[in-house]
Design a protein around this motif. Structure first.
Motif, PDB file in Angstrom:
ATOM      1  N   ILE A 100      33.436  36.165  42.545  1.00 45.63           N
ATOM      2  CA  ILE A 100      33.519  35.976  41.089  1.00 45.63           C
ATOM      3  C   ILE A 100      33.265  37.288  40.358  1.00 45.63           C
ATOM      4  O   ILE A 100      34.010  37.660  39.431  1.00 45.63           O
ATOM      5  N   LYS A 104      35.976  39.418  38.018  1.00 44.35           N
ATOM      6  CA  LYS A 104      35.659  39.763  36.624  1.00 44.35           C
ATOM      7  C   LYS A 104      35.969  41.233  36.339  1.00 44.35           C
ATOM      8  O   LYS A 104      36.477  41.567  35.264  1.00 44.35           O
ATOM      9  N   LEU A 206      39.743  30.103  39.388  1.00 41.04           N
ATOM     10  CA  LEU A 206      39.547  30.358  40.813  1.00 41.04           C
ATOM     11  C   LEU A 206      39.289  29.002  41.445  1.00 41.04           C
ATOM     12  O   LEU A 206      38.368  28.277  41.036  1.00 41.04           O
ATOM     13  N   TYR A 222      35.514  28.534  39.496  1.00 43.57           N
ATOM     14  CA  TYR A 222      35.103  29.338  38.327  1.00 43.57           C
ATOM     15  C   TYR A 222      36.289  29.455  37.382  1.00 43.57           C
ATOM     16  O   TYR A 222      37.444  29.421  37.808  1.00 43.57           O
ATOM     17  N   PHE A 224      37.754  31.934  34.282  1.00 40.31           N
ATOM     18  CA  PHE A 224      37.659  33.244  33.659  1.00 40.31           C
ATOM     19  C   PHE A 224      38.394  33.239  32.326  1.00 40.31           C
ATOM     20  O   PHE A 224      39.579  32.886  32.279  1.00 40.31           O
TER      21      PHE A 224
END
Length: 226
Positions: A100, A104, A206, A222, A224
């Motif tokens: 993660i 990012k 994700l 996750y 984003f």
């Protein structure tokens, strides 16, 4: 890459293969023993766009009901297969927070990414939507991911199958041999330049997924914001 030329060349070559019975069917779609899983970074189009896609799929289902048609819940654009699906992948054995944080770092700041689904292309095993972006930020994300993962020891399989460069979306997979191939292809030809809609990309997901991104097998890991 000239995307229009790329999609058109792929379409012409693939339709020729389908016409001459050189297409491939996927024998694993209905397999209860298929245990291929991985993790993918992807984009999901909005409901309005997906509803436009279903109008085409509903017509195709009448001609060829035994093929595999993506429901709205499963339609997506792959940004990158972080770990391509394979039998035996165990998500509990990877350090998810590291993935993660790395992703990012790869996302561009303040980029207005828009995607248009316009027209169809194909392979010898599926039908796909042609996707076009308004700028280079999607490929920028992909190149950033390639560079960052290259410098880590994290498990990954970026570009293992092929270097992804387009914004296409698979919507039909060939599951059975065609019964009404001419009618199926006539419908495809009628939609070959159809505009299915444009949308602004606000987030990437994700996910832990099976080979077909089926809703019942997908787990969001996750989200984003971009």
């Amino acid at each position: 890459m000239n995307l229009k030329e790329h999609y058109r060349k792929l379409y012409n070559e693939s339709i020729h293969k389908i016409l001459s019975d050189g297409y491939k069917t996927d024998d694993l779609i209905d397999s209860k023993s298929d245990r291929r899983f991985g993790i993918t970074l992807l984009i999901r189009p909005p409901d309005k766009t997906k509803d436009n896609i279903q109008k085409l799929l509903n017509e195709l289902k009448i001609a060829e009901p035994d093929q595999y048609y993506y429901p709205n819940s499963d339609i997506h654009i792959t940004v990158m297969s972080i770990i391509s699906c394979y039998d035996g992948f165990d998500i509990k054995k990877i350090e998810l927070p590291r993935y993660i944080e790395l992703i990012k770092k790869c996302l561009p700041d303040n980029k207005n990414l828009k995607i248009q689904f316009k027209g169809l292309t194909a392979s010898d095993s599926c039908i796909m939507l042609q996707g076009f972006t308004n700028n280079d930020s999607l490929n920028e994300i992909r190149n950033n991911l390639r560079a960052e993962f290259k410098n880590t020891t994290l498990e990954q399989s970026l570009d293992k199958r092929y270097p992804i460069q387009t914004a296409h979306s698979t919507i039909v997979r060939f599951r059975k041999h065609f019964q009404k191939k001419d009618l199926f292809l006539k419908i495809i030809d009628r939609y070959v330049d159809r505009d299915f809609g444009s949308f602004e990309v606000k987030k990437l997901e994700l996910v832990y997924n099976d080979w077909y991104q089926r809703k019942e097998s997908v787990k969001k890991l996750y989200e984003f914001e971009i």
